[in-house]
Design an enzyme around this catalytic site. Sequence first.
Site, mmCIF file in Angstrom:
data_model
loop_
_atom_site.group_PDB
_atom_site.id
_atom_site.type_symbol
_atom_site.label_atom_id
_atom_site.label_comp_id
_atom_site.label_asym_id
_atom_site.label_seq_id
_atom_site.Cartn_x
_atom_site.Cartn_y
_atom_site.Cartn_z
ATOM 1 N N ASP A 98 40.925 44.424 37.950
ATOM 2 C CA ASP A 98 41.434 44.092 39.278
ATOM 3 C C ASP A 98 40.545 43.042 39.931
ATOM 4 O OD1 ASP A 98 39.459 46.356 39.543
ATOM 5 O OD2 ASP A 98 39.692 45.786 41.644
ATOM 6 N N GLU A 103 40.130 49.520 41.959
ATOM 7 C CA GLU A 103 38.876 49.028 42.520
ATOM 8 C C GLU A 103 37.735 49.911 42.025
ATOM 9 O OE1 GLU A 103 35.714 47.405 44.241
ATOM 10 O OE2 GLU A 103 37.660 46.441 44.030
#
Length: 174
Positions: free
Chosen positions: A68, A132
């Site tokens: 990500d 994340e």
Amino acid sequence: NQSPAYDPDWRRNGYTDQAVDLIARWIEAQEIRGLKLDVLQIPDRTPVICVEVTGHSPDTVLLYGHLDKQPPMEGWTEGLGPWTPVIRDGRLYGRGAGDDGYAAFAAVTAIHALQQQGLPHARCILLIEACEESGSGDLPYYIDLLKDRLGHPSLIVCLDSGGGDYERLWVTSS
């Protein structure tokens, strides 16, 4: 591709699936001996790429990374932006150029280099998450799901760190 913290519509936008597919196809194309690749998807969680490569010792090396990216931020120089990569003066500019998107590519390239040189290596497990990584809400679920497969690694390498400048490679340890 941004984690759900920055792209609440990540599933509908499809960038995570595109990134996972790109990385998985690239890994498979490297023709690593003894490689097993799985893309795992727990419902309502971002996917994880799990790669296992058989080794020449009872040791296991766990290599971790993420795919990500942080949000695009503001303040790009004229002609530069987050979604269009540009090489200028030998440097790559674009949102995906940083934030450790290299992890899967670096780990698999290192394993491939060992195999090409005929050098023995430990069993390797590569985990690439799409959430994340700072306080990941999804990784603990995958670790629990994979605990028998992971075993007890002798070494854990986290391919996610900062660098003080763009003039050299940086290595950090903790």
